[in-house]
Design a protein around this motif. Sequence first.
Motif, PDB file in Angstrom:
ATOM      1  N   ALA A   1       0.835  -1.211   0.000  1.00 21.84           N
ATOM      2  CA  ALA A   1       0.000   0.000   0.000  1.00 21.84           C
ATOM      3  C   ALA A   1       0.863   1.251   0.000  1.00 21.84           C
ATOM      4  O   ALA A   1       0.569   2.231  -0.713  1.00 21.84           O
ATOM      5  CB  ALA A   1      -0.915  -0.021   1.220  1.00 21.84           C
ATOM      6  N   LEU A   2       1.932   1.244   0.779  1.00 27.24           N
ATOM      7  CA  LEU A   2       2.818   2.413   0.839  1.00 27.24           C
ATOM      8  C   LEU A   2       3.546   2.627  -0.485  1.00 27.24           C
ATOM      9  O   LEU A   2       3.649   3.760  -0.972  1.00 27.24           O
ATOM     10  CB  LEU A   2       3.824   2.234   1.975  1.00 27.24           C
ATOM     11  N   VAL A   3       4.040   1.542  -1.079  1.00 28.02           N
ATOM     12  CA  VAL A   3       4.728   1.675  -2.373  1.00 28.02           C
ATOM     13  C   VAL A   3       3.755   2.188  -3.426  1.00 28.02           C
ATOM     14  O   VAL A   3       4.084   3.082  -4.224  1.00 28.02           O
ATOM     15  CB  VAL A   3       5.334   0.328  -2.808  1.00 28.02           C
ATOM     16  N   GLY A   4       2.537   1.635  -3.444  1.00 26.85           N
ATOM     17  CA  GLY A   4       1.545   2.088  -4.413  1.00 26.85           C
ATOM     18  C   GLY A   4       1.178   3.548  -4.229  1.00 26.85           C
ATOM     19  O   GLY A   4       1.063   4.312  -5.213  1.00 26.85           O
ATOM     20  N   ALA A   5       0.997   3.958  -2.995  1.00 28.61           N
ATOM     21  CA  ALA A   5       0.656   5.361  -2.728  1.00 28.61           C
ATOM     22  C   ALA A   5       1.791   6.294  -3.126  1.00 28.61           C
ATOM     23  O   ALA A   5       1.559   7.378  -3.694  1.00 28.61           O
ATOM     24  CB  ALA A   5       0.317   5.532  -1.250  1.00 28.61           C
ATOM     25  N   ILE A   6       3.027   5.903  -2.847  1.00 31.99           N
ATOM     26  CA  ILE A   6       4.187   6.727  -3.223  1.00 31.99           C
ATOM     27  C   ILE A   6       4.279   6.848  -4.740  1.00 31.99           C
ATOM     28  O   ILE A   6       4.534   7.939  -5.279  1.00 31.99           O
ATOM     29  CB  ILE A   6       5.479   6.125  -2.631  1.00 31.99           C
ATOM     30  N   LEU A   7       4.044   5.741  -5.445  1.00 26.88           N
ATOM     31  CA  LEU A   7       4.047   5.778  -6.915  1.00 26.88           C
ATOM     32  C   LEU A   7       3.005   6.761  -7.435  1.00 26.88           C
ATOM     33  O   LEU A   7       3.264   7.550  -8.356  1.00 26.88           O
ATOM     34  CB  LEU A   7       3.767   4.389  -7.475  1.00 26.88           C
ATOM     35  N   ALA A   8       1.817   6.719  -6.837  1.00 26.47           N
ATOM     36  CA  ALA A   8       0.745   7.617  -7.273  1.00 26.47           C
ATOM     37  C   ALA A   8       1.108   9.075  -7.013  1.00 26.47           C
ATOM     38  O   ALA A   8       0.904   9.940  -7.878  1.00 26.47           O
ATOM     39  CB  ALA A   8      -0.558   7.248  -6.559  1.00 26.47           C
ATOM     40  N   LEU A   9       1.665   9.356  -5.824  1.00 23.15           N
ATOM     41  CA  LEU A   9       2.001  10.740  -5.479  1.00 23.15           C
ATOM     42  C   LEU A   9       3.134  11.274  -6.350  1.00 23.15           C
ATOM     43  O   LEU A   9       3.118  12.451  -6.754  1.00 23.15           O
ATOM     44  CB  LEU A   9       2.382  10.825  -4.000  1.00 23.15           C
TER      45      LEU A   9
ATOM     46  N   SER B   1       3.851  10.221  -9.398  1.00 22.33           N
ATOM     47  CA  SER B   1       3.278  10.378 -10.739  1.00 22.33           C
ATOM     48  C   SER B   1       2.409  11.627 -10.837  1.00 22.33           C
ATOM     49  O   SER B   1       2.334  12.264 -11.897  1.00 22.33           O
ATOM     50  CB  SER B   1       2.455   9.142 -11.110  1.00 22.33           C
ATOM     51  N   MET B   2       1.768  11.996  -9.737  1.00 22.18           N
ATOM     52  CA  MET B   2       0.912  13.192  -9.723  1.00 22.18           C
ATOM     53  C   MET B   2       1.708  14.458  -9.986  1.00 22.18           C
ATOM     54  O   MET B   2       1.168  15.467 -10.485  1.00 22.18           O
ATOM     55  CB  MET B   2       0.193  13.305  -8.379  1.00 22.18           C
ATOM     56  N   LEU B   3       3.007  14.467  -9.653  1.00 18.87           N
ATOM     57  CA  LEU B   3       3.830  15.644  -9.896  1.00 18.87           C
ATOM     58  C   LEU B   3       3.943  15.941 -11.388  1.00 18.87           C
ATOM     59  O   LEU B   3       4.088  17.101 -11.797  1.00 18.87           O
ATOM     60  CB  LEU B   3       5.227  15.436  -9.301  1.00 18.87           C
ATOM     61  N   MET B   4       3.867  14.861 -12.193  1.00 16.60           N
ATOM     62  CA  MET B   4       3.946  15.028 -13.648  1.00 16.60           C
ATOM     63  C   MET B   4       2.574  14.932 -14.303  1.00 16.60           C
ATOM     64  O   MET B   4       2.320  15.560 -15.333  1.00 16.60           O
ATOM     65  CB  MET B   4       4.884  13.967 -14.225  1.00 16.60           C
ATOM     66  N   PHE B   5       1.705  14.116 -13.725  1.00 12.75           N
ATOM     67  CA  PHE B   5       0.367  13.912 -14.293  1.00 12.75           C
ATOM     68  C   PHE B   5      -0.677  14.129 -13.198  1.00 12.75           C
ATOM     69  O   PHE B   5      -1.088  13.184 -12.522  1.00 12.75           O
ATOM     70  CB  PHE B   5       0.243  12.489 -14.858  1.00 12.75           C
ATOM     71  N   PRO B   6      -1.110  15.349 -12.978  1.00  8.37           N
ATOM     72  CA  PRO B   6      -2.054  15.659 -11.888  1.00  8.37           C
ATOM     73  C   PRO B   6      -3.357  14.873 -11.970  1.00  8.37           C
ATOM     74  O   PRO B   6      -4.043  14.706 -10.958  1.00  8.37           O
ATOM     75  CB  PRO B   6      -2.301  17.164 -12.064  1.00  8.37           C
ATOM     76  N   GLY B   7      -3.691  14.373 -13.159  1.00  9.77           N
ATOM     77  CA  GLY B   7      -4.940  13.638 -13.307  1.00  9.77           C
ATOM     78  C   GLY B   7      -4.971  12.322 -12.558  1.00  9.77           C
ATOM     79  O   GLY B   7      -6.021  11.663 -12.484  1.00  9.77           O
ATOM     80  N   ILE B   8      -3.850  11.888 -11.996  1.00  3.35           N
ATOM     81  CA  ILE B   8      -3.792  10.605 -11.276  1.00  3.35           C
ATOM     82  C   ILE B   8      -4.408  10.724  -9.880  1.00  3.35           C
ATOM     83  O   ILE B   8      -4.772   9.712  -9.281  1.00  3.35           O
ATOM     84  CB  ILE B   8      -2.324  10.126 -11.194  1.00  3.35           C
ATOM     85  N   GLU B   9      -4.566  11.938  -9.383  1.00  4.53           N
ATOM     86  CA  GLU B   9      -4.997  12.127  -7.993  1.00  4.53           C
ATOM     87  C   GLU B   9      -6.220  11.298  -7.593  1.00  4.53           C
ATOM     88  O   GLU B   9      -6.230  10.711  -6.503  1.00  4.53           O
ATOM     89  CB  GLU B   9      -5.264  13.608  -7.735  1.00  4.53           C
ATOM     90  N   PRO B  10      -7.275  11.170  -8.408  1.00  8.24           N
ATOM     91  CA  PRO B  10      -8.445  10.390  -7.979  1.00  8.24           C
ATOM     92  C   PRO B  10      -8.172   8.888  -7.859  1.00  8.24           C
ATOM     93  O   PRO B  10      -8.988   8.169  -7.272  1.00  8.24           O
ATOM     94  CB  PRO B  10      -9.477  10.665  -9.088  1.00  8.24           C
ATOM     95  N   PHE B  11      -7.040   8.427  -8.420  1.00 10.15           N
ATOM     96  CA  PHE B  11      -6.804   6.993  -8.499  1.00 10.15           C
ATOM     97  C   PHE B  11      -5.778   6.494  -7.479  1.00 10.15           C
ATOM     98  O   PHE B  11      -5.238   5.398  -7.616  1.00 10.15           O
ATOM     99  CB  PHE B  11      -6.336   6.623  -9.912  1.00 10.15           C
ATOM    100  N   VAL B  12      -5.496   7.300  -6.460  1.00  9.30           N
ATOM    101  CA  VAL B  12      -4.527   6.893  -5.438  1.00  9.30           C
ATOM    102  C   VAL B  12      -4.966   5.604  -4.759  1.00  9.30           C
ATOM    103  O   VAL B  12      -4.154   4.705  -4.486  1.00  9.30           O
ATOM    104  CB  VAL B  12      -4.338   8.012  -4.395  1.00  9.30           C
ATOM    105  N   GLY B  13      -6.259   5.460  -4.482  1.00 12.83           N
ATOM    106  CA  GLY B  13      -6.765   4.244  -3.849  1.00 12.83           C
ATOM    107  C   GLY B  13      -6.502   3.007  -4.693  1.00 12.83           C
ATOM    108  O   GLY B  13      -6.114   1.960  -4.177  1.00 12.83           O
ATOM    109  N   LEU B  14      -6.678   3.136  -6.013  1.00 15.81           N
ATOM    110  CA  LEU B  14      -6.422   1.997  -6.898  1.00 15.81           C
ATOM    111  C   LEU B  14      -4.943   1.642  -6.911  1.00 15.81           C
ATOM    112  O   LEU B  14      -4.580   0.453  -6.871  1.00 15.81           O
ATOM    113  CB  LEU B  14      -6.896   2.329  -8.320  1.00 15.81           C
ATOM    114  N   TYR B  15      -4.076   2.644  -6.962  1.00 20.50           N
ATOM    115  CA  TYR B  15      -2.633   2.385  -6.927  1.00 20.50           C
ATOM    116  C   TYR B  15      -2.251   1.652  -5.625  1.00 20.50           C
ATOM    117  O   TYR B  15      -1.393   0.763  -5.623  1.00 20.50           O
ATOM    118  CB  TYR B  15      -1.852   3.694  -7.023  1.00 20.50           C
ATOM    119  N   THR B  16      -2.896   2.049  -4.550  1.00 21.28           N
ATOM    120  CA  THR B  16      -2.627   1.406  -3.261  1.00 21.28           C
ATOM    121  C   THR B  16      -2.996  -0.076  -3.292  1.00 21.28           C
ATOM    122  O   THR B  16      -2.215  -0.934  -2.862  1.00 21.28           O
ATOM    123  CB  THR B  16      -3.427   2.122  -2.155  1.00 21.28           C
TER     124      THR B  16
END
Length: 574
Positions: free
Chosen positions: A356-364, A366-381
């Motif tokens: 879960a931590l690795v997935g959340a870090i990946l999402a965060l 990625s959000m620095l370059m692709f802000p559209g990922i923000e709603p999908f943090v739960g899925l990445y987790t």
Amino acid sequence: MQSKLNKAAIIHAKRATRKYLRNEFRDKLSQAKISVQLCALALIFALIASGVIILFRLLLNWASDFTISEASNFNETITDWRSYLPIVGSGIIWLLYKIGSKRHRRMGIAYVLHRMKLHYGKLPLQSAPGQFFQALAALITNFSVGREGPAIHLGAVSASVLAEKFQLPDNSVRIMSASGIAAGIAATFNAPLAAVIFVFEVIIREYKIHYFFPIMLSAICGALSSQLVFGNIHEYDLINVIHIPLDHYPILLLGGGVLGVAAATFNYSLLKVTESSQTYPLHQRLLAAGVITTLIGLVLPQALGSGDLAIHEAVSESPSILFLLLLLTGKIIATIAAIGLGVPGGLIGPLYGIGALVGAILALVSMLMFPGIEPFVGLYTIVGMTVMMGVCLSAPLAALVALLELTNDASIILPAMFVTIPAYLLAYQGLGAKSVFLKQLDIMGLGYKVPPMNQGLQKKGVRTLMDSRFVIVKDDSELLLEVLKRAEGRPVLVRNDNDEIEMLQLEMQSFEDSTTLSRHTIEGLSDNRTLDDVYQVLSKKRSGEVFIYRGNPHNVVGVISWNMLYQEIRSGQL
């Protein structure tokens, strides 16, 4: 007088009927086929195994209300007595280890795998109290271990001990043990399908249709038991999972590479610590684990426990990337310290936290370059949790189904599968990762490899092949030849003066047109043994016979010859 004769006849008929039904029952269980008898026994044993796991969970939930620290900063944790529980826990585990059975101290999933492969899943009852109370102490005192370890061990012990108590054939004992494991996992996580797949993918490591129904029934029993006591709860259904669009899949592919490296690194580190620590006494290893866990808990209390606290931080609103990186480091160290240094418990819960931590870090990131990922943090987790479990335990399908049931959301299936494949290939083929459980067996010096032919023979009991048309006589040299002639091809056994069983045969003389009577002593095997046991006896000379007995060697019920066994092997039905 007539009334007494009728009564005696009725009693005799009832005894004969009971004997026939017992033999019919054992014959069914000895076959490598699905049967109502096998399913009924699995269901009964699963009820007992589920009860043991429910009791374990109730005690754990009750104690956790007092021992889980809610401190949020260093000043609070350093003055909170619960922060020092791991050190206390290491002492309790050591004390339980010392007062427990000295002959049956091994426990855990790797040990269960060893017993499943080489001992038909038979686990000693004396190992159950140690697993129950030591694992309970480890979980209560906030070590970074999971609940599935004790669930698997206790489920297997409960079912296998009952199977032996009922004197079931050995091939059925293995099925009952696997069924108990499925019941234990399902009762722990309320995930019956994941329990079934985990048993086939990790424990049995093969698929046979006559295993499927008993294991599935047991998993259903475990899940229903859990729902009756705790409710129909899906542990991670509160994580916000939104269906991800297709244009995000290239980012997921990159995430698969990162997760593969993370899983391989974790496996290597855990196994390295496990192997290196074997030279130290257990009390030193437990104390070291307690001290390391306590130090981590003083700074990062969210890194302790099974993994729920880490998952909560991963899916919290606006988490800091730096904090999550520190928490990930602490969780990995705490898990390696606990599992690698010998604290009893499972690995799935901590892997969920790490994933879960690795997935959340990946999402965060990625959000620095692709802000559209923000709603999908739960899925990445959730994807991170799936991949870490699937790759580290070499059980990708069980991991996928487990998270599907725990989230109660089918939208995770496609992205989780998409990420798992590159992560698994990179970890095992690119980085040379090894299955944790199998490598643990190598480190402990426990065998688990069985040749395919022997595996096939182990699936059938001796009653499936034995010839029950034998003749057994006392040792009377004047009558033996006549008995043999009248036997009409049936095996003739002789009980000699030393109370041994001999096989009677006619042998042709090479240069004379005559026959002579020969006899040789043969070994006996209980009717709960398998054809592999017959093979072990007869393969030395590739000839001869064994007699099969029920209860004690005086109650002979059949004969198996090498020719009969060889034909069974040649038939290709094993």
